[in-house]
Design a protein around this motif. Structure first.
Motif, PDB file in Angstrom:
ATOM      1  N   HIS A  12     -45.563 -67.045  40.506  1.00 32.75           N
ATOM      2  CA  HIS A  12     -45.574 -65.820  39.701  1.00 32.75           C
ATOM      3  C   HIS A  12     -46.677 -64.918  40.225  1.00 32.75           C
ATOM      4  CE1 HIS A  12     -42.931 -67.346  36.544  1.00 32.75           C
ATOM      5  NE2 HIS A  12     -43.584 -68.484  36.631  1.00 32.75           N
ATOM      6  N   ILE A  13     -46.586 -63.648  39.902  1.00 32.00           N
ATOM      7  CA  ILE A  13     -47.632 -62.709  40.300  1.00 32.00           C
ATOM      8  C   ILE A  13     -48.980 -63.099  39.691  1.00 32.00           C
ATOM      9  CG2 ILE A  13     -47.232 -61.062  38.438  1.00 32.00           C
ATOM     10  CD1 ILE A  13     -47.760 -58.852  40.574  1.00 32.00           C
ATOM     11  N   GLU A  14     -48.948 -63.878  38.631  1.00 27.93           N
ATOM     12  CA  GLU A  14     -50.194 -64.305  37.976  1.00 27.93           C
ATOM     13  C   GLU A  14     -51.069 -65.158  38.881  1.00 27.93           C
ATOM     14  OE1 GLU A  14     -47.679 -62.733  34.896  1.00 27.93           O
ATOM     15  OE2 GLU A  14     -47.237 -64.165  36.481  1.00 27.93           O
ATOM     16  N   ILE A  15     -50.520 -65.589  40.009  1.00 24.05           N
ATOM     17  CA  ILE A  15     -51.348 -66.325  40.962  1.00 24.05           C
ATOM     18  C   ILE A  15     -52.517 -65.448  41.433  1.00 24.05           C
ATOM     19  CG2 ILE A  15     -50.089 -65.732  43.067  1.00 24.05           C
ATOM     20  CD1 ILE A  15     -50.534 -68.704  43.908  1.00 24.05           C
ATOM     21  N   LEU A  16     -52.348 -64.131  41.379  1.00 24.59           N
ATOM     22  CA  LEU A  16     -53.431 -63.230  41.754  1.00 24.59           C
ATOM     23  C   LEU A  16     -54.549 -63.229  40.719  1.00 24.59           C
ATOM     24  CD1 LEU A  16     -51.348 -60.191  43.039  1.00 24.59           C
ATOM     25  CD2 LEU A  16     -52.231 -62.125  44.354  1.00 24.59           C
ATOM     26  N   LEU A  17     -54.223 -63.590  39.482  1.00 24.51           N
ATOM     27  CA  LEU A  17     -55.220 -63.629  38.411  1.00 24.51           C
ATOM     28  C   LEU A  17     -55.918 -64.987  38.316  1.00 24.51           C
ATOM     29  CD1 LEU A  17     -53.161 -61.845  35.618  1.00 24.51           C
ATOM     30  CD2 LEU A  17     -54.887 -60.835  37.102  1.00 24.51           C
ATOM     31  N   ALA A  18     -55.210 -66.041  38.678  1.00 21.81           N
ATOM     32  CA  ALA A  18     -55.763 -67.400  38.580  1.00 21.81           C
ATOM     33  C   ALA A  18     -55.343 -68.198  39.815  1.00 21.81           C
ATOM     34  CB  ALA A  18     -55.291 -68.075  37.303  1.00 21.81           C
ATOM     35  N   PRO A  19     -55.851 -67.812  40.989  1.00 22.82           N
ATOM     36  CA  PRO A  19     -55.387 -68.427  42.243  1.00 22.82           C
ATOM     37  C   PRO A  19     -55.717 -69.908  42.377  1.00 22.82           C
ATOM     38  CG  PRO A  19     -57.257 -66.986  42.643  1.00 22.82           C
ATOM     39  CD  PRO A  19     -56.857 -66.798  41.211  1.00 22.82           C
ATOM     40  N   GLN A  20     -56.668 -70.388  41.611  1.00 21.71           N
ATOM     41  CA  GLN A  20     -57.085 -71.782  41.704  1.00 21.71           C
ATOM     42  C   GLN A  20     -56.176 -72.727  40.915  1.00 21.71           C
ATOM     43  OE1 GLN A  20     -58.567 -69.381  39.999  1.00 21.71           O
ATOM     44  NE2 GLN A  20     -58.872 -70.168  37.935  1.00 21.71           N
ATOM     45  N   ASP A  32     -55.963 -68.060  27.887  1.00 19.55           N
ATOM     46  CA  ASP A  32     -56.372 -66.664  27.675  1.00 19.55           C
ATOM     47  C   ASP A  32     -55.444 -65.878  26.763  1.00 19.55           C
ATOM     48  OD1 ASP A  32     -58.481 -67.110  29.373  1.00 19.55           O
ATOM     49  OD2 ASP A  32     -57.562 -66.123  31.095  1.00 19.55           O
ATOM     50  N   LYS A  33     -54.467 -66.538  26.162  1.00 22.45           N
ATOM     51  CA  LYS A  33     -53.475 -65.840  25.324  1.00 22.45           C
ATOM     52  C   LYS A  33     -52.847 -64.668  26.097  1.00 22.45           C
ATOM     53  CE  LYS A  33     -55.364 -67.183  20.934  1.00 22.45           C
ATOM     54  NZ  LYS A  33     -56.662 -67.594  20.697  1.00 22.45           N
ATOM     55  N   TYR A  34     -52.555 -64.919  27.337  1.00 19.19           N
ATOM     56  CA  TYR A  34     -52.009 -63.921  28.253  1.00 19.19           C
ATOM     57  C   TYR A  34     -50.554 -63.605  27.931  1.00 19.19           C
ATOM     58  CZ  TYR A  34     -50.203 -62.059  32.664  1.00 19.19           C
ATOM     59  OH  TYR A  34     -49.586 -61.288  33.622  1.00 19.19           O
ATOM     60  N   GLU A  35     -50.218 -62.339  28.022  1.00 17.32           N
ATOM     61  CA  GLU A  35     -48.836 -61.859  27.936  1.00 17.32           C
ATOM     62  C   GLU A  35     -48.558 -61.046  29.202  1.00 17.32           C
ATOM     63  OE1 GLU A  35     -46.596 -62.480  25.554  1.00 17.32           O
ATOM     64  OE2 GLU A  35     -48.033 -63.684  24.422  1.00 17.32           O
ATOM     65  N   LEU A  39     -50.733 -57.683  32.381  1.00 15.61           N
ATOM     66  CA  LEU A  39     -50.950 -57.667  33.827  1.00 15.61           C
ATOM     67  C   LEU A  39     -51.598 -56.388  34.353  1.00 15.61           C
ATOM     68  CD1 LEU A  39     -50.634 -59.180  36.494  1.00 15.61           C
ATOM     69  CD2 LEU A  39     -48.372 -58.161  36.686  1.00 15.61           C
ATOM     70  N   PRO A  40     -51.115 -55.193  34.012  1.00 15.85           N
ATOM     71  CA  PRO A  40     -51.732 -53.981  34.584  1.00 15.85           C
ATOM     72  C   PRO A  40     -53.231 -53.861  34.342  1.00 15.85           C
ATOM     73  CG  PRO A  40     -49.662 -53.431  33.541  1.00 15.85           C
ATOM     74  CD  PRO A  40     -49.965 -54.868  33.174  1.00 15.85           C
ATOM     75  N   LYS A  41     -53.689 -54.201  33.153  1.00 14.76           N
ATOM     76  CA  LYS A  41     -55.132 -54.071  32.909  1.00 14.76           C
ATOM     77  C   LYS A  41     -55.922 -55.232  33.510  1.00 14.76           C
ATOM     78  CE  LYS A  41     -54.760 -55.925  28.258  1.00 14.76           C
ATOM     79  NZ  LYS A  41     -54.656 -55.608  26.877  1.00 14.76           N
ATOM     80  N   ARG A  42     -55.310 -56.394  33.626  1.00 13.29           N
ATOM     81  CA  ARG A  42     -56.019 -57.548  34.192  1.00 13.29           C
ATOM     82  C   ARG A  42     -56.077 -57.527  35.706  1.00 13.29           C
ATOM     83  NH1 ARG A  42     -56.182 -62.922  31.113  1.00 13.29           N
ATOM     84  NH2 ARG A  42     -56.054 -62.241  28.966  1.00 13.29           N
ATOM     85  N   ILE A  43     -55.094 -56.938  36.344  1.00 18.10           N
ATOM     86  CA  ILE A  43     -55.031 -56.957  37.806  1.00 18.10           C
ATOM     87  C   ILE A  43     -56.214 -56.196  38.414  1.00 18.10           C
ATOM     88  CG2 ILE A  43     -53.639 -54.920  38.320  1.00 18.10           C
ATOM     89  CD1 ILE A  43     -52.876 -58.358  39.734  1.00 18.10           C
ATOM     90  N   ARG A  44     -56.783 -55.294  37.652  1.00 19.16           N
ATOM     91  CA  ARG A  44     -57.951 -54.532  38.138  1.00 19.16           C
ATOM     92  C   ARG A  44     -59.177 -55.416  38.333  1.00 19.16           C
ATOM     93  NH1 ARG A  44     -57.010 -50.427  33.464  1.00 19.16           N
ATOM     94  NH2 ARG A  44     -55.042 -49.589  34.162  1.00 19.16           N
ATOM     95  N   ASN A  45     -59.206 -56.571  37.687  1.00 20.37           N
ATOM     96  CA  ASN A  45     -60.383 -57.434  37.722  1.00 20.37           C
ATOM     97  C   ASN A  45     -60.236 -58.642  38.641  1.00 20.37           C
ATOM     98  OD1 ASN A  45     -61.628 -55.806  35.772  1.00 20.37           O
ATOM     99  ND2 ASN A  45     -60.571 -56.890  34.144  1.00 20.37           N
ATOM    100  N   ILE A  46     -59.262 -58.628  39.521  1.00 24.32           N
ATOM    101  CA  ILE A  46     -59.078 -59.785  40.393  1.00 24.32           C
ATOM    102  C   ILE A  46     -60.201 -59.874  41.417  1.00 24.32           C
ATOM    103  CG2 ILE A  46     -56.581 -59.882  40.112  1.00 24.32           C
ATOM    104  CD1 ILE A  46     -56.320 -58.634  42.896  1.00 24.32           C
TER     105      ILE A  46
END
Length: 67
Positions: A12-20, A32-35, A39-46
């Motif tokens: 999933h694209i979420e691998i960019l948020l939690a690559p480990q 993280d109670k992620y929905e 993604l748009p607001k979280r991707i800025r913090n990768i």
């Protein structure tokens, strides 16, 4: 001519948020109670240094740079 790119992520694209994580989507939902709409607001913090090492990210960059 304009190009349209369709990028399919495996897993999933979420691998960019939690690559480990082995299952980043499930990890984010559980910890993280992620929905998906987050993604748009979280991707800025990768962490680009970590993400850049991922094969999936390198494929994205290569695809986007392909003439």
């Amino acid at each position: 001519m304009n190009k349209v790119f369709i990028i399919v992520f495996n897993p999933h694209i979420e691998i960019l948020l939690a690559p480990q994580e082995n299952n980043p989507l499930e990890y984010l939902k559980t910890h993280d109670k992620y929905e998906k709409s987050d993604l748009p607001k979280r991707i800025r913090n990768i962490d680009l240094n970590t993400v850049y090492k991922l094969e999936v990210f390198q494929k994205i960059v290569k695809t986007l740079n392909d003439p």
